[in-house]
Design a protein around this motif. Structure first.
Motif, short mmCIF file in Angstrom:
data_model
loop_
_atom_site.label_atom_id
_atom_site.label_comp_id
_atom_site.label_asym_id
_atom_site.label_seq_id
_atom_site.Cartn_x
_atom_site.Cartn_y
_atom_site.Cartn_z
N HIS A 1 -4.26 -32.99 -20.94
CA HIS A 1 -4.54 -32.14 -19.79
C HIS A 1 -4.95 -30.74 -20.24
O HIS A 1 -4.71 -30.34 -21.37
CB HIS A 1 -3.33 -32.08 -18.87
N THR A 2 -5.57 -29.99 -19.32
CA THR A 2 -6.05 -28.64 -19.63
C THR A 2 -5.47 -27.63 -18.65
O THR A 2 -4.87 -28.00 -17.63
CB THR A 2 -7.58 -28.58 -19.55
N VAL B 1 1.00 -18.76 -18.69
CA VAL B 1 1.49 -19.72 -19.69
C VAL B 1 1.57 -21.09 -19.02
O VAL B 1 2.00 -21.21 -17.87
CB VAL B 1 2.87 -19.31 -20.24
N TYR B 2 1.18 -22.12 -19.77
CA TYR B 2 1.12 -23.48 -19.25
C TYR B 2 1.87 -24.44 -20.18
O TYR B 2 1.83 -24.28 -21.39
CB TYR B 2 -0.34 -23.95 -19.17
N ILE C 1 1.91 -26.15 -25.42
CA ILE C 1 2.05 -24.90 -24.67
C ILE C 1 0.72 -24.16 -24.84
O ILE C 1 0.21 -24.05 -25.96
CB ILE C 1 3.18 -24.03 -25.25
N ALA C 2 0.17 -23.65 -23.75
CA ALA C 2 -1.08 -22.89 -23.81
C ALA C 2 -0.89 -21.60 -23.02
O ALA C 2 -0.05 -21.53 -22.12
CB ALA C 2 -2.22 -23.71 -23.22
N ALA D 1 -3.63 -25.91 -12.29
CA ALA D 1 -2.61 -24.87 -12.13
C ALA D 1 -1.20 -25.42 -11.93
O ALA D 1 -0.23 -24.68 -12.07
CB ALA D 1 -2.97 -23.96 -10.95
N SER D 2 -1.06 -26.71 -11.65
CA SER D 2 0.29 -27.26 -11.45
C SER D 2 1.09 -27.26 -12.75
O SER D 2 2.30 -27.45 -12.72
CB SER D 2 0.22 -28.67 -10.85
N TYR D 3 0.43 -27.05 -13.89
CA TYR D 3 1.13 -27.00 -15.17
C TYR D 3 1.49 -25.58 -15.58
O TYR D 3 2.02 -25.36 -16.65
CB TYR D 3 0.28 -27.65 -16.27
N GLN D 4 1.22 -24.63 -14.71
CA GLN D 4 1.49 -23.22 -15.01
C GLN D 4 2.99 -22.93 -14.88
O GLN D 4 3.60 -23.25 -13.87
CB GLN D 4 0.70 -22.33 -14.06
N ILE D 5 3.59 -22.34 -15.93
CA ILE D 5 5.01 -22.03 -15.88
C ILE D 5 5.26 -20.53 -15.75
O ILE D 5 6.35 -20.12 -15.34
CB ILE D 5 5.77 -22.62 -17.08
N TYR D 6 4.29 -19.70 -16.10
CA TYR D 6 4.33 -18.26 -15.85
C TYR D 6 2.97 -17.85 -15.34
O TYR D 6 1.95 -18.20 -15.92
CB TYR D 6 4.65 -17.46 -17.12
#
Length: 66
Positions: A11-12, A4-5, A47-48, A16-21
């Motif tokens: 941004h896309t 989950v991002y 949220i993606a 990976a710095s936007y990854q929360i899970y």
């Protein structure tokens, strides 16, 4: 498994710095609830998510308007 991002506007998931899970393991017929964490998103943010098996995860996101 599920990733989950929280993505800032424009941004896309390639960053990976936007990854929360990361690699969250959810078994068949299971429910995973996140209710203790809060995210504040700006206009255009999103949220993606990506799953190891496409089309088998259903997500519900709720919000409180200003």
């Amino acid at each position: 498994s599920l990733n989950v991002y929280a993505l800032p506007n424009g941004h896309t998931v390639a960053n990976a710095s936007y990854q929360i899970y990361a690699n969250l393991q959810i078994t068949s017929s299971d429910t995973y609830v996140v209710d203790m964490e809060k995210l504040v998103l700006a206009s255009g943010d999103k949220i993606a998510a990506s799953a190891s098996n496409a089309g088998v995860v259903t997500a519900t996101v709720s919000y409180v308007g200003a």
